[in-house]
Write an enzyme that holds these catalytic residues in place. Structure first.
Site, PDB file in Angstrom:
ATOM      1  N   GLY A  12      45.674  38.795  55.242  1.00  0.00           N
ATOM      2  CA  GLY A  12      45.188  38.457  53.905  1.00  0.00           C
ATOM      3  C   GLY A  12      43.909  37.660  54.074  1.00  0.00           C
ATOM      4  N   ALA A  13      42.901  37.969  53.304  1.00  0.00           N
ATOM      5  CA  ALA A  13      41.594  37.338  53.522  1.00  0.00           C
ATOM      6  C   ALA A  13      41.669  35.815  53.501  1.00  0.00           C
ATOM      7  CB  ALA A  13      40.603  37.835  52.467  1.00  0.00           C
TER       8      ALA A  13
ATOM      9  N   ASP B  49      44.417  41.139  62.058  1.00  0.00           N
ATOM     10  CA  ASP B  49      43.631  40.437  61.049  1.00  0.00           C
ATOM     11  C   ASP B  49      43.250  39.028  61.487  1.00  0.00           C
ATOM     12  OD1 ASP B  49      43.703  42.577  59.282  1.00  0.00           O
ATOM     13  OD2 ASP B  49      44.070  41.269  57.568  1.00  0.00           O
TER      14      ASP B  49
ATOM     15  N   ASP C 140      36.188  37.307  57.432  1.00  0.00           N
ATOM     16  CA  ASP C 140      37.016  36.116  57.232  1.00  0.00           C
ATOM     17  C   ASP C 140      36.797  35.123  58.373  1.00  0.00           C
ATOM     18  OD1 ASP C 140      38.083  37.494  55.048  1.00  0.00           O
ATOM     19  OD2 ASP C 140      39.746  38.289  56.237  1.00  0.00           O
TER      20      ASP C 140
ATOM     21  N   ASN D 181      43.703  34.392  56.393  1.00  0.00           N
ATOM     22  CA  ASN D 181      42.917  34.537  57.623  1.00  0.00           C
ATOM     23  C   ASN D 181      41.944  33.375  57.787  1.00  0.00           C
ATOM     24  OD1 ASN D 181      44.153  37.002  58.099  1.00  0.00           O
ATOM     25  ND2 ASN D 181      42.406  38.219  57.419  1.00  0.00           N
TER      26      ASN D 181
ATOM     27  N   GLY E 295      27.002  42.127  59.476  1.00  0.00           N
ATOM     28  CA  GLY E 295      27.596  42.762  60.644  1.00  0.00           C
ATOM     29  C   GLY E 295      26.751  42.646  61.893  1.00  0.00           C
TER      30      GLY E 295
ATOM     31  N   LYS F 126      26.174  38.227  54.939  1.00  0.00           N
ATOM     32  CA  LYS F 126      26.753  38.666  56.212  1.00  0.00           C
ATOM     33  C   LYS F 126      26.391  40.137  56.401  1.00  0.00           C
ATOM     34  CE  LYS F 126      30.785  37.816  54.518  1.00  0.00           C
ATOM     35  NZ  LYS F 126      32.265  37.758  54.369  1.00  0.00           N
TER      36      LYS F 126
END
Length: 325
Positions: free
Chosen positions: A39-40, A302, A266, A43, A236, A234
């Protein structure tokens, strides 16, 4: 709750069971599976706790084995947990890698315990004593009551002078762009800190009115113009661009072998907010965020790959070494 001192991160949202197929290929041919949680918001809480910060997660879980797992796992990670027990089921997500670069995640969360989060579940005193309140664009997509819970928490934080952090985190499987955009923009306008990917930033800023090739710096400045003093885009493998108190910052990504990209955003947020809570400079916050995000993608799961403080310190000192001696 464990009674740890107030002043750290407080967050709220849904944490689900995570069924992940081993290997690569169609789900129907998978023969091995792992079961964890994801879960975001949780996390981020785990990430902060592993870096020796204080973190509290607020949410609803079902009166089932998965709900038990969520509560136990977060407690084991040192996260203070306000887990309201609900007669409904704890949501699930099923993840498999169809091919080397194609990761698929299916959600089974409609009507789940987590989707019934409501304002009454949010302890105002906990939010008012936080060092930062962190919310995402995922929770408002789950239900009207969950959306109200986020709005309530933000109001309490702002009234208490607690900084509000928002990760846009748009999930197309949960709501369409037209429905999501005004809600997400409302959150950003009330935030002190905002995190977004380039496409998410364009969605908040006006969707089709924002050119796809718009530079990250322009997106960050446009997000900051909505109200947040700290706007972080953000991007990547391209690293990140931020406008913090009017100053622009650009940091490249750290080159690592990506095993599982889920949870990278996250992890980035957890690194940034941990450093911010510790009083670090903007440059150090971003450096920590980049490093935590890079570290996390090298391990499946996660939140499993989130580094502890000693691991992060070693990684920052010698990021290119692949053998610890």
């Amino acid at each position: 709750m464990t009674g740890r001192p107030a002043g750290g991160l407080v967050t709220l949202g849904e944490t689900m069971g995570l069924v992940a197929a081993d290997g690569i290929g169609p789900l129907e041919y998978a023969r091995g599976f792992s079961f964890g949680i994801g879960g975001a918001e949780s996390n981020v809480a785990v990430g902060v706790a592993r870096l020796d910060g204080r973190a509290t997660w607020i949410g609803r879980v079902g009166a089932d084995a998965t709900g038990d797992l969520v509560a136990r796992r977060l407690a084991a990670e040192g996260v203070d947990t306000v887990a309201v027990r609900d007669p409904g089921f704890t949501g699930l997500m099923v993840r498999h890698r169809r091919s080397g670069g194609a990761l698929h995640v299916d959600y089974h969360r409609a009507g789940s315990a987590g989707s019934r989060l409501a304002p009454a579940d949010v302890p105002d005193a906990v939010v008012a004593a936080a060092g930062v309140l962190h919310v995402t664009g995922i929770t408002p997509a789950l239900s009207d009551s969950a959306r109200d819970a986020v709005r309530h928490a933000v109001r309490v934080a702002r009234a208490a002078g607690v900084p509000v952090s928002v990760d846009v985190n748009h999930r197309a499987k949960l709501w369409d762009r037209a429905t999501a955009a005004p809600v997400l923009r409302e959150l950003v306008e009330q935030a002190d800190i905002v995190f977004a990917g380039p496409a998410e930033a364009r969605l908040v800023l006006g969707g089709a009115g924002q050119p796809a090739g718009q530079p990250a710096a322009e997106l960050a400045r446009a997000l900051a113009a909505l109200g947040p003093a700290e706007a972080v885009v953000k991007d990547g493998a391209n690293g990140c661009t931020a406008v913090i108190d009017g100053d622009r910052h650009d940091l490249p990504a750290v080159a690592v072998t990506v095993v599982d990209p889920v949870g990278a955003g996250d992890a980035f947020v957890a690194g940034y907010l941990t450093a911010r809570l510790a009083g670090a400079s903007p440059a150090e916050r971003l450096r920590t965020a980049i490093a935590v995000g890079a570290y996390a993608v090298t391990v499946p799961g996660d939140c499993e790959g989130l580094p502890r403080r000693a691991e992060l310190d070693a990684f920052l000192s010698t990021p290119d070494d692949d053998v610890a001696r």
